[in-house]
Motif scaffolding. Structure first.
Motif: not given
Length: 541
Positions: A439-441, A453-457, A521-523
């Motif tokens: 997850x990135x922001x 700007x939120x990115x979820x993989x 939870x994200x990695x």
């Protein structure tokens, strides 16, 4: 002309026709598997015989494939088969700005600023993706019942820097558009400012009686800033500057200038008041909302342009040269309009009903968002516009949505990216369970506002709950004062990017922050960012 065909997009049941024109028709349909209502835009049989028109229809979807914005209408599917070609879109319960102006004549400055900001944020998403809209006008701005606004109809959009020829609506075309110069975001800023001017004054910036006069006025006539309220004249002056380099470079830069001007002139609550005023204007036209379920609206293929009276201004030498050029360009615009029955340069008359966004071939199947059964109202274009457009329809909402799995066509299907909206009941499949890999922001701030700007993989299948927490602090990276939170759901199986906005509480810290976590939870566990808030004055300790 009746453009009905026997072919329909597999997996959808047609309910009724919403609008039709020379380019085809738009229908209200329901996804058979989930009952989700959508708008389906069909290309007419006549145009489907021309590979060039089919290519433009397909390009409209591909061009906007990377856009994920609440201010741009979402595309679910592009389907092309031996029997036809169609774009499947979400619906929005809104009416065009043109309809509002026809009713009210003009808008209060705060309301006009809200309209401009909402649609500019849609443009900003396109500009970040390298796309230029090229046809911003009141017909292509939607106002919802709550007073929010968004931009639609990317039918003649082009890649930044390309030279696709002269196209647009004359009353709103930038000088460089008249001259056939490369497409640039600054041209969209010009058209947005011309629309803003019309909201404020009830008239277009220039009112030449023909293409030649309009071209000359846009290229060399003085900017009519004094007709607008004094506090917003800097926006008119900047946005209607003759040279592209003298305008804000893109919509995002223009939004920043708009917020500074609005805050200084009307105070911190300007946006809330403006949205309420817009909602009040929209409430005067209840029968024009798609949810009213009225009869199908027709569209008109106009081959000529009728323009208003002269402005009492005479061109100089450059103007007469521009007039000669404009006579030729005008003929091109007229012939193009007559060929497709829509806005010049290849815009489908149906595109004004709902704009599209799509992903390149190979992306995951889309999940239509919330939608309202709709029937657009026919909105004839203004006097300086060569072609009328019906009001657009699509939903900017990020609330929970049903998720149909579109059926592939016999030949080819171009599907949209998965939407960042929640899906209540995903269909069980034998694929692995959901796993969030990252997850990135990234946070952008302006005057007490933040846009994350939120990115979820995620891999596997199933819902991912995303929690966004907003903070204030006295230094970079300090997340000391909680300032609200929100959650939404995305589906696993791809990388999803979405945008969330927040208005920070004043006097509780000069740095706005955001932290994003996911369940599962994200990695990388979580992502966070903080930035300085413009014009912030920290409370004394």
């Amino acid at each position: 002309m009746d453009t009905r065909t026997a072919w329909s997009v597999p997996g959808y049941t047609e309910v009724r026709e919403l609008g039709s024109g020379g380019s085809g028709r738009v229908v209200l349909a329901v996804h058979a598997a989930t009952g989700t209502a959508v708008a389906v835009k069909y290309l007419s049989d006549r145009l489907r015989e021309d590979p060039a028109f089919v290519g433009e229809f397909r390009a409209e979807a591909r061009l906007l494939g990377g856009l994920e914005s609440p201010y741009v209408v979402r595309l679910y599917e592009y389907v092309e088969a031996p029997g036809g070609a169609a774009i499947v879109m979400e619906l929005v319960d809104g009416i065009s700005l043109r309809a509002l102006l026809r009713q009210s004549g003009q808008a209060d400055a705060e309301a006009a600023l809200v309209v401009l900001k909402g649609s500019l944020l849609g443009l900003a998403a396109a500009h970040r993706a390298g796309v230029v809209h090229r046809d911003y006008k009141p017909e292509n701005v939607l106002v919802a019942a709550d007073g929010s606004s968004k931009l639609v109809d990317f039918g003649i959009a082009a890649n930044r820097g390309s030279t696709p020829g002269v196209a647009g609506t004359p009353a709103y075309m930038a000088p460089e558009q008249w001259q056939g110069r490369p497409a640039s975001p600054a041209a969209d800023v010009y058209a947005a400012t011309a629309t803003f001017f019309e909201c404020l004054t009830g008239r277009k910036p220039y009112d030449g009686e023909n293409f030649a006069e309009l071209a000359v006025q846009h290229i060399e006539a003085p900017v009519p800033e004094t007709e607008a309220p004094e506090p917003v004249r800097p926006l008119i002056r900047r946005g209607l500057a003759k040279a592209p380099e003298q305008r804000p470079e893109n919509a995002e830069a223009f939004v920043a200038e708009l917020e500074d001007v609005a805050l200084a002139a009307y105070g911190p609550d300007w946006e809330e008041r403006g949205q309420r005023k817009l909602a009040a204007l929209a409430a005067l036209l209840p029968l024009l909302f798609p949810s009213a379920g009225g009869p199908a609206a027709g569209t008109t293929a106009a081959a000529t342009t009728t323009l208003g009276g002269g402005a009492g201004w005479a061109p100089g030498r450059r103007g007469w040269l521009a007039a000669g050029i404009a006579l030729v360009l005008g003929a091109v615009l007229v012939m193009t309009t007559d060929a497709i029955g829509a806005s010049p340069g290849g815009a489908s008359a149906l595109s004004a009903f709902a704009t599209t966004s799509a992903a390149p071939p190979g992306s995951a199947s889309p999940s239509p968002g919330p939608s309202v059964p709709a029937s657009p109202s026919a909105v004839p274009s203004a006097s300086a516009s060569p072609s009328p457009s019906p009001s657009a329809s699509a939903s900017p909402s990020a609330s929970a949505s049903a998720s149909p799995t579109p059926t592939s066509s016999p030949t080819a299907t171009l599907t949209g990216k998965p939407t960042p909206t929640p899906t209540p009941t995903p269909t069980p499949t034998p694929t692995p369970p959901v796993k969030v890999t990252a997850v990135d922001v990234a946070l952008r701030t302006s005057v007490y506002r933040g846009e994350a700007s939120i990115t979820v993989s995620a891999t596997g299948t199933g819902p991912v709950t995303v929690t966004v927490q907003w903070f204030l602090g006295g230094s970079q990276g300090a997340y000391t004062v909680p300032d609200g939170s929100e959650s939404f759901t995305v589906q696993a199986g791809s990388t999803v990017t979405t945008t969330r906005q927040h208005t920070f509480t004043r006097d509780r810290g000069c740095y706005g922050g955001v932290r994003v976590t996911t369940k599962p939870a994200a990695g990388n566990k979580s992502a966070a960012d903080s930035q300085y808030l413009a014009r912030c004055v920290e409370a004394p300790r």
